[in-house]
Design a protein around this motif. Structure first.
Motif, PDB file in Angstrom:
ATOM      1  N   SER A  41      -1.309   4.571   2.496  1.00  0.00           N
ATOM      2  CA  SER A  41      -0.093   4.757   1.621  1.00  0.00           C
ATOM      3  C   SER A  41       1.123   3.972   2.004  1.00  0.00           C
ATOM      4  O   SER A  41       2.083   3.679   1.319  1.00  0.00           O
ATOM      5  CB  SER A  41       0.225   5.776   1.032  1.00  0.00           C
ATOM      6  OG  SER A  41      -0.690   6.657   0.362  1.00  0.00           O
ATOM      7  N   GLY A  42       1.208   3.576   3.498  1.00  0.00           N
ATOM      8  CA  GLY A  42       2.373   2.968   3.873  1.00  0.00           C
ATOM      9  C   GLY A  42       3.173   3.785   4.467  1.00  0.00           C
ATOM     10  O   GLY A  42       3.296   5.052   4.192  1.00  0.00           O
ATOM     11  N   LYS A  43       4.250   3.157   5.157  1.00  0.00           N
ATOM     12  CA  LYS A  43       5.369   3.956   5.803  1.00  0.00           C
ATOM     13  C   LYS A  43       6.289   4.698   4.956  1.00  0.00           C
ATOM     14  O   LYS A  43       6.883   5.941   5.252  1.00  0.00           O
ATOM     15  CB  LYS A  43       6.098   3.129   6.716  1.00  0.00           C
ATOM     16  CG  LYS A  43       5.414   2.494   7.777  1.00  0.00           C
ATOM     17  CD  LYS A  43       5.050   3.349   9.152  1.00  0.00           C
ATOM     18  CE  LYS A  43       6.060   3.841   9.755  1.00  0.00           C
ATOM     19  NZ  LYS A  43       5.911   4.678  10.973  1.00  0.00           N
ATOM     20  N   LYS A  44       6.530   4.112   3.652  1.00  0.00           N
ATOM     21  CA  LYS A  44       7.749   4.700   3.030  1.00  0.00           C
ATOM     22  C   LYS A  44       6.926   4.990   1.540  1.00  0.00           C
ATOM     23  O   LYS A  44       6.394   4.025   0.887  1.00  0.00           O
ATOM     24  CB  LYS A  44       9.000   3.761   2.910  1.00  0.00           C
ATOM     25  CG  LYS A  44       9.830   4.334   2.088  1.00  0.00           C
ATOM     26  CD  LYS A  44      11.235   3.354   1.936  1.00  0.00           C
ATOM     27  CE  LYS A  44      12.383   3.756   1.232  1.00  0.00           C
ATOM     28  NZ  LYS A  44      13.277   2.576   0.973  1.00  0.00           N
ATOM     29  N   ASN A  45       7.148   6.156   1.137  1.00  0.00           N
ATOM     30  CA  ASN A  45       6.574   6.657  -0.208  1.00  0.00           C
ATOM     31  C   ASN A  45       7.838   7.376  -0.854  1.00  0.00           C
ATOM     32  O   ASN A  45       8.377   8.062  -0.323  1.00  0.00           O
ATOM     33  CB  ASN A  45       5.369   7.326  -0.130  1.00  0.00           C
ATOM     34  CG  ASN A  45       4.145   6.321   0.427  1.00  0.00           C
ATOM     35  OD1 ASN A  45       3.691   5.902  -0.886  1.00  0.00           O
ATOM     36  ND2 ASN A  45       3.941   6.280   1.410  1.00  0.00           N
ATOM     37  N   CYS A 102      12.471   9.843  -1.304  1.00  0.00           N
ATOM     38  CA  CYS A 102      11.396   9.113  -0.444  1.00  0.00           C
ATOM     39  C   CYS A 102      11.126   9.747   0.952  1.00  0.00           C
ATOM     40  O   CYS A 102      11.945  10.612   1.337  1.00  0.00           O
ATOM     41  CB  CYS A 102      11.878   7.637  -0.293  1.00  0.00           C
ATOM     42  SG  CYS A 102      12.147   6.795  -1.869  1.00  0.00           S
ATOM     43  N   TYR A 110       9.443   8.956   4.951  1.00  0.00           N
ATOM     44  CA  TYR A 110       9.175   7.864   5.842  1.00  0.00           C
ATOM     45  C   TYR A 110       8.392   8.605   6.821  1.00  0.00           C
ATOM     46  O   TYR A 110       8.881   9.639   7.727  1.00  0.00           O
ATOM     47  CB  TYR A 110      10.431   7.557   6.283  1.00  0.00           C
ATOM     48  CG  TYR A 110      10.399   6.143   7.195  1.00  0.00           C
ATOM     49  CD1 TYR A 110      10.384   4.871   6.899  1.00  0.00           C
ATOM     50  CD2 TYR A 110      10.527   6.495   8.614  1.00  0.00           C
ATOM     51  CE1 TYR A 110       9.870   4.196   7.642  1.00  0.00           C
ATOM     52  CE2 TYR A 110      10.416   5.419   9.533  1.00  0.00           C
ATOM     53  CZ  TYR A 110      10.254   4.014   8.899  1.00  0.00           C
ATOM     54  OH  TYR A 110       9.935   2.961   9.863  1.00  0.00           O
ATOM     55  N   ASP A 113      -0.419  -1.195  -1.375  1.00  0.00           N
ATOM     56  CA  ASP A 113       0.234  -0.066  -1.124  1.00  0.00           C
ATOM     57  C   ASP A 113       0.395   0.197   0.399  1.00  0.00           C
ATOM     58  O   ASP A 113       1.477   0.724   0.745  1.00  0.00           O
ATOM     59  CB  ASP A 113      -0.772   1.114  -1.627  1.00  0.00           C
ATOM     60  CG  ASP A 113      -0.411   1.245  -3.132  1.00  0.00           C
ATOM     61  OD1 ASP A 113       0.247   0.351  -3.955  1.00  0.00           O
ATOM     62  OD2 ASP A 113      -1.508   1.970  -3.702  1.00  0.00           O
ATOM     63  N   ARG A 114      -0.276  -0.445   1.231  1.00  0.00           N
ATOM     64  CA  ARG A 114      -0.414  -0.057   2.584  1.00  0.00           C
ATOM     65  C   ARG A 114       0.982  -0.720   3.276  1.00  0.00           C
ATOM     66  O   ARG A 114       1.452  -0.375   4.256  1.00  0.00           O
ATOM     67  CB  ARG A 114      -1.583  -0.585   3.342  1.00  0.00           C
ATOM     68  CG  ARG A 114      -1.437  -2.160   3.038  1.00  0.00           C
ATOM     69  CD  ARG A 114      -2.524  -2.883   3.938  1.00  0.00           C
ATOM     70  NE  ARG A 114      -2.558  -4.285   3.621  1.00  0.00           N
ATOM     71  CZ  ARG A 114      -2.106  -5.496   3.874  1.00  0.00           C
ATOM     72  NH1 ARG A 114      -1.087  -4.906   4.609  1.00  0.00           N
ATOM     73  NH2 ARG A 114      -2.380  -6.617   3.536  1.00  0.00           N
ATOM     74  N   GLY A 140       4.049  -0.259   1.796  1.00  0.00           N
ATOM     75  CA  GLY A 140       5.021   0.981   1.427  1.00  0.00           C
ATOM     76  C   GLY A 140       6.327   0.123   0.756  1.00  0.00           C
ATOM     77  O   GLY A 140       7.310   0.550   1.192  1.00  0.00           O
ATOM     78  N   ASN A 151       8.304   0.921  -1.767  1.00  0.00           N
ATOM     79  CA  ASN A 151       8.810   1.743  -2.662  1.00  0.00           C
ATOM     80  C   ASN A 151      10.148   2.120  -2.192  1.00  0.00           C
ATOM     81  O   ASN A 151      10.685   1.987  -1.156  1.00  0.00           O
ATOM     82  CB  ASN A 151       7.938   2.971  -2.198  1.00  0.00           C
ATOM     83  CG  ASN A 151       6.516   2.689  -2.562  1.00  0.00           C
ATOM     84  OD1 ASN A 151       6.103   2.272  -3.580  1.00  0.00           O
ATOM     85  ND2 ASN A 151       5.698   2.962  -1.594  1.00  0.00           N
ATOM     86  N   TRP A 158      11.490  -2.556   3.998  1.00  0.00           N
ATOM     87  CA  TRP A 158      10.153  -2.682   3.557  1.00  0.00           C
ATOM     88  C   TRP A 158       9.301  -3.621   4.505  1.00  0.00           C
ATOM     89  O   TRP A 158      10.079  -4.585   4.808  1.00  0.00           O
ATOM     90  CB  TRP A 158      10.154  -3.417   2.168  1.00  0.00           C
ATOM     91  CG  TRP A 158      10.480  -2.475   0.946  1.00  0.00           C
ATOM     92  CD1 TRP A 158      10.817  -1.246   1.345  1.00  0.00           C
ATOM     93  CD2 TRP A 158      10.500  -2.832  -0.313  1.00  0.00           C
ATOM     94  NE1 TRP A 158      11.142  -0.771  -0.097  1.00  0.00           N
ATOM     95  CE2 TRP A 158      11.138  -1.504  -0.978  1.00  0.00           C
ATOM     96  CE3 TRP A 158      10.339  -3.891  -1.048  1.00  0.00           C
ATOM     97  CZ2 TRP A 158      10.823  -1.841  -2.352  1.00  0.00           C
ATOM     98  CZ3 TRP A 158      10.563  -4.029  -2.415  1.00  0.00           C
ATOM     99  CH2 TRP A 158      10.818  -2.769  -3.266  1.00  0.00           C
TER     100      TRP A 158
END
Length: 631
Positions: free
Chosen positions: A86-90, A163, A165, A393-394, A396, A398, A410
């Protein structure tokens, strides 16, 4: 910046917090209660409905705790987590909020939901400001039972960003989220301002067990839950402390802007000796301490019978006489800001001067300054690019592209403060070889501080937007894509441009002269691999009347001139035809008078011809010739 760690708010883990039961007089109605990870809406024992977790989040997956029966409420048993994919930041993004101040509460639990026995490390931010830090390993009780954490923050743009991280490959987790609008003037906002987040480091009730929404049927318009102060009192003074309570009505309660409930002031502790609290804090922050009192001892009937001093970190900050301030059975609050603490413990002491010291409750909030956020116009641009470039998405992408500033921006983005250091701007986008398949949004023109743009070696298409070519742009690499159309003239508007790589695309048309002059001034450009481009060194010459997939400027001028010539010719032909027709009109339609004259003239001519014939005949016979006009 020091942040709230799990050990700092472990005492919150016992707070069973539920949403608000708002009185009809409470004017602030905007609220959300989200059961994170739940596919359906749920209802708790207090008949409060929690929304299903079917929106608001940017990505992630769902799970349940390993021991559901250990938890009392449905919204504590499900959770959403954010794996590395989902990436580093959601984020959770809560829309349609009226600008104002909000009470925000989360419930966080691990309970070995993934079977790995490894509680995760991650940070949490609100509106781009870092507020909570979770570090593995969590204390055993915290990992199993979870904890509620809450704060007060201003939302200015109608949208709340909460958010997460992640660190390394640890997936952040959240079980529930509550958002409630509150009075914008609460907690002395007029003095403190709206540029701080108030993070709860302790909300204590004296002389009572835990109570409040989610723990008892006692109401609090803000939804605040109050924990017993017993665990926070110094053990040296516990023997001399007594609890007192009353059922009498307390005045000045449930009033704006703080709407403190009456129950808070119906209990208290008193002591003939000092009452001391030892509060866990993080150093280098300011703390807002809110004290609550009510004279509920009917034996105190006048001012001066109960007087005590308040000391914060051994500094005498005020002297209190409750009766002198508000009388008996009336709520009285006072607050103080402890600045720039150098230790991780804050001591609060009530020292009797006359009679015994008394306190009904205590709140302690860290004043966390708002972090710098990205310029709003550039946030709009980056969100548009996220959609148009189809960023996966990977990566992140967001929340705020650049905030919090102590997180990485980002992926592929570089940020820096603007000139007056009031906001953050985007200076670089480096997304080469990321498998992007969209196009460049025309919102890119809003990135007025962009220095470097690299989108090379992707599968991007469409035309280059006319807004591409910011005054700040120095390097542009769009090579090895599938861009079509012409090179916009705006691309040459930057006098700082030093590198332009547009090779291996499907571009066509004439190359702007200013572009290939970059090479003359020490820069570099590469336009090779675009079969339709012309008009630059190493490229074919452009057709005289054709460029950029259409008529050139000269071609358009030639067509205009030719059209004028043809039009003039047509006018000339029409004019000539009209003149000729005018001359022949008498042969086809003479007026009546003219027809009479013509007839007479014709008879005269015939008579004259006959006379001439007769004269010629007579002359041939030798007869004398008669004059033509006999008198």
């Amino acid at each position: 910046m020091s942040l709230l760690s799990p050990s700092s708010f472990f005492f919150l883990s016992l707070l069973l917090v539920l949403p608000l039961s708002l009185a009809s007089s409470y004017p602030y109605k905007a609220s959300y209660r989200i059961d994170c990870g739940s596919a359906t809406s749920t209802t708790d024992p207090f008949n409060t409905t929690w929304q299903a977790d079917d929106r608001y989040y940017t990505s992630g997956a769902t799970s349940i705790v390993s021991e559901p029966l250990h938890f009392r409420f449905p919204h504590e048993k499900t959770l959403r987590y954010f794996p590395p994919s989902s990436g580093k930041k959601n984020c959770y993004i809560i829309p349609n909020l009226p600008p104002g101040r909000y009470y925000i509460r989360t419930f966080t639990v691990y309970d070995n939901y993934d079977g790995k026995s490894h509680s995760p490390s991650f940070d949490v931010s609100v509106e781009g400001t870092l507020v909570f830090s979770w570090r593995s390993p969590w204390p055993e009780g915290l990992a199993r039972d979870g904890a509620y954490s809450d704060l007060f923050a201003f939302v200015k743009d109608g949208e709340l960003d909460l958010c997460f991280y992640s660190f390394a490959t640890d997936p952040p987790v959240i079980a529930s989220l509550e958002v409630q609008q509150i009075d914008p003037l609460s907690y002395d906002a007029a003095t403190i301002g709206n540029n701080h987040i108030l993070v709860n480091y302790g909300r204590l009730t004296s002389g009572s067990n835990q109570w409040g929404p989610g723990f008892s049927n006692d109401a609090d318009d803000f939804g605040r839950s109050w924990q017993s102060d017993a665990a926070s009192r110094s053990p040296n003074a516990k023997s001399s402390i007594k609890s007192v309570t009353t059922r009498e009505r307390i005045t000045n309660t449930n009033q704006p802007p703080n709407y403190y409930p009456m129950k808070l002031y119906q209990t208290a502790i008193v002591s003939s000796g000092a009452i001391q609290y030892n509060l866990a804090v993080d150093a280098k922050l300011d703390y807002l301490i809110w004290f609550h009192f009510a004279e509920i001892d009917s034996s105190v009937t006048k001012a001066g019978q109960r007087v005590f001093d308040i000391l914060v970190n051994d500094k005498n900050v005020t002297r209190v006489d409750i009766f002198n301030s508000v009388g008996s059975f009336a709520a009285y609050s006072w607050h103080y800001v402890a600045k720039n603490l150098s230790s991780t413990e804050l001591t609060v002491k009530l020292v009797p001067v006359v009679g015994a010291a008394l306190i009904s409750g205590l709140e302690n909030y860290a004043l966390v300054p708002n972090d710098l956020s990205t310029v709003p116009e550039q946030v709009i641009a980056m969100r548009a690019l996220k959609e148009s470039l189809r960023v996966p998405d990977r990566m992140g992408w967001n929340g705020d592209p650049c905030a919090p500033t102590n997180w990485d921006a980002w992926e592929g983005i570089t940020c820096h403060p603007n000139k007056d250091e009031t906001a953050v701007v985007i200076s670089q986008i480096d997304l080469g070889s990321q498998g992007l398949k969209g196009y460049i949004s025309d919102k890119i023109s809003l990135l007025s501080n962009l220095v470097n743009l690299n989108l090379s070696t992707n599968s991007l298409g469409g035309t280059l937007p006319s807004g591409l070519g910011q005054q700040s742009l120095v390097r542009l690499d769009l090579s090895d894509n599938q861009f079509t159309g012409s090179i916009p003239d705006s691309l040459t508007s930057s006098s700082k441009l030093q590198l332009v790589l547009l090779n291996n695309n499907l571009l066509e048309g004439r190359v702007p002269e200013e572009l290939y002059s970059i090479g003359v001034h020490g820069g570099a450009f590469d336009l090779s691999g675009n079969k339709g481009l012309c008009g630059a060194p190493s490229l074919p010459s452009c057709p005289l009347f054709w460029e950029n997939g259409g008529l050139s400027k000269g071609g358009k001028i030639a067509i205009v001139i030719l059209s004028l010539v043809l039009f003039s010719g047509v006018l000339l032909v029409v004019y000539i035809c009209c003149i000729r027709r005018g001359r022949n009109d008498y042969d086809f339609g003479l007026p009546q008078d003219l027809m009479s004259l013509s007839a007479k003239r014709n008879r005269y001519q015939r008579q004259k011809s006959l006379m001439l014939l007769e004269m010629e005949s007579q002359h041939a016979k030798g007869l004398p010739t008669l004059p033509l006009n006999p008198r």
